[in-house]
Design an enzyme around this catalytic site. Structure first.
Site, mmCIF file in Angstrom:
data_model
loop_
_atom_site.group_PDB
_atom_site.id
_atom_site.type_symbol
_atom_site.label_atom_id
_atom_site.label_comp_id
_atom_site.label_asym_id
_atom_site.label_seq_id
_atom_site.Cartn_x
_atom_site.Cartn_y
_atom_site.Cartn_z
ATOM 1 N N ASP A 123 0.830 -1.214 0.000
ATOM 2 C CA ASP A 123 0.000 0.000 0.000
ATOM 3 C C ASP A 123 0.864 1.264 0.000
ATOM 4 O O ASP A 123 0.372 2.358 -0.274
ATOM 5 C CB ASP A 123 -0.938 0.008 1.210
ATOM 6 C CG ASP A 123 -0.213 0.136 2.545
ATOM 7 O OD1 ASP A 123 0.972 -0.251 2.629
ATOM 8 O OD2 ASP A 123 -0.828 0.630 3.508
ATOM 9 N N TYR A 176 12.291 2.954 -0.647
ATOM 10 C CA TYR A 176 11.657 1.630 -0.642
ATOM 11 C C TYR A 176 10.360 1.646 -1.440
ATOM 12 O O TYR A 176 10.184 0.862 -2.383
ATOM 13 C CB TYR A 176 11.378 1.166 0.805
ATOM 14 C CG TYR A 176 10.337 0.063 0.880
ATOM 15 C CD1 TYR A 176 10.595 -1.212 0.378
ATOM 16 C CD2 TYR A 176 9.068 0.293 1.447
ATOM 17 C CE1 TYR A 176 9.630 -2.222 0.421
ATOM 18 C CE2 TYR A 176 8.104 -0.704 1.491
ATOM 19 C CZ TYR A 176 8.388 -1.966 0.975
ATOM 20 O OH TYR A 176 7.430 -2.950 1.015
#
Ligand code: NAD
Ligand code: TYD
Length: 347
Positions: free
Chosen positions: A135, A159
């Site tokens: 998400d 990331y």
């Protein structure tokens, strides 16, 4: 079904392999994992002698190795990734390498498995491919809104940017090459075998050791915590019943939403530890996302998924697991991790 799992020695991958072998007596799993600092074969000790399980040490960036591992499989579930936001801020190179280039290799191997038969792998077949995303590709979102399928990606950390990049490579492969991929985007997981660099296991293990709990930036951030087995069940449903080419957002949708400080307090209270262990720190996570919230109605409606473990129950079980498995995390914490810990948090 014979399933190739990449990154199966990590937190979610190892829970997923255990879930599959327990639920499907006729399934077998090949676990392809590089064994980075986050990969640990101890996570799979209880099934290492199961005839349906095979481990291959390898790097998803090694195309030939991956091809060999994929021979004869019916499905590939791609968990392998560098997964820690803080580490990605210190150094992003490995994140690009594994998460982006590695994913492209996995896509290329899936293509090899498609008909027409390839000279390298022999007879092709109807392979299914699940790319495990997050998400976090959506970035943070103001309350009370929720991110949903189709929203633009707005990743904040190296990331999440690398995960977003890998996801768009998968989307491109679906459209250009007809790769039979499905994508999942799950919220923050917690549960057994999570590497103690992430909030929940770090704080549980530090509290047990009587060490400070470094709570970032006031602790008011919201994460939608989901018990790892609920995530595994969702990925399995997508694998077997998901529609090729589709993405599924997976979320606990905890009500009321929970901030990091509350998670910290639950951990301390459950362990009977003093709140003085909390150490407020700032500046360790530049670009810190304030709130993640995603709409998971699609997987709920189309595949009938919903979480089965409440946050209260899941945290209770997880805390107990870390209390009962201190050898596991003490070994993990005494290795390379100690160096990282000192360089990130100081003494
Ligand atoms: P993890 O860091 O615990 O495990 C990652 C595993 O991948 C390790 O076993 C590691 O050895 C392996 N790996 C790393 N680089 C590799 C390479 N080049 N080749 C082969 N193997 C390699 O991560 P996790 O928390 O289990 O996350 C698994 C996946 O789920 C990731 O793709 C992550 O982005 C995604 N995800 C995680 C969460 C979460 O809360 N942890 C939530 C949503 C999505
Ligand atoms: P983390 O477990 O690293 O997951 P992610 O960044 O992928 O959401 O962090 C979860 C939340 O906990 C995030 O808001 C940052 C916070 N956090 C701390 O307060 N202290 C810590 O030492 C860590 C690792 C995280």
């Amino acid at each position: 079904m014979k399933i190739l799992v990449t990154g199966g020695a990590g937190f979610i991958g190892s829970n997923f392999i255990r879930y599959i072998l327990k639920k499907y007596p006729d399934d077998s799993v090949v676990n392809f994992d590089k064994l980075t600092y986050a990969g640990n074969l101890e996570n799979l000790k209880d099934i290492e002698n199961d005839k349906r399980y095979q481990f291959i040490q390898g790097d998803v960036c090694d195309y030939d190795g991956l091809c060999r591992a994929a021979e004869g499989v019916d499905a590939i579930i791609h968990f392998a990734a560098e997964s820690h936001v803080d580490r990605s801020i210190h150094s992003s190179h490995e994140f690009l390498q594994t998460n982006v280039f590695g994913t492209q290799n996995v896509i290329d191997v899936v293509r090899e498995l498609l008909p027409p038969p390839s000279p390298l792998l022999g007879k092709g077949g109807g392979v299914r491919f699940v790319h495990v995303s997050t998400d976090e590709v959506y970035g943070d979102i103001e309350s009370p809104k929720k991110s949903k399928n189709g929203d633009a990606f707005k990743p904040s950390s190296p990331y999440s940017a690398s995960k977003a990049a890998s996801e768009v490579m998968v989307l491109a492969a679906i459209r250009t090459h007809g790769v039979p991929a499905m994508i999942t985007r799950c919220t923050n997981n917690y549960g057994p075998f999570q590497f103690p660099e992430k909030l929940v296991p770090l704080f549980i293990s530090n509290a047990i050791e009587g060490q400070p709990l470094p709570l970032y930036d006031g602790g008011a951030q919201i994460r939608d915590w989901l018990y790892v087995e609920d995530h595994c069940r969702a990925v399995d449903l997508v694998l077997r019943q998901g529609k090729v080419g589709e993405a599924y957002d997976i979320a606990a949708e905890n009500e009321p939403e929970v901030i990091n400080r509350q998670i910290t307090e639950i951990i301390l209270t459950t362990l009977g530890k003093n709140k003085d262990l909390v150490e407020e720190v700032a500046g360790l996570r530049p670009g810190h996302d304030q709130r993640y919230a995603v709409d998971s109605s699609k997987i709920r409606k189309e595949l009938g998924w919903k979480p089965q473990v409440s946050l209260e129950e899941g945290l209770k079980q997880t805390i107990k697991w870390y209390q009962d498995n201190q050898d596991w995390w003490r070994r993990v914490k005494s290795g390379e991790y100690r160096q990282y810990y000192q360089s990130h948090y100081g003494n």
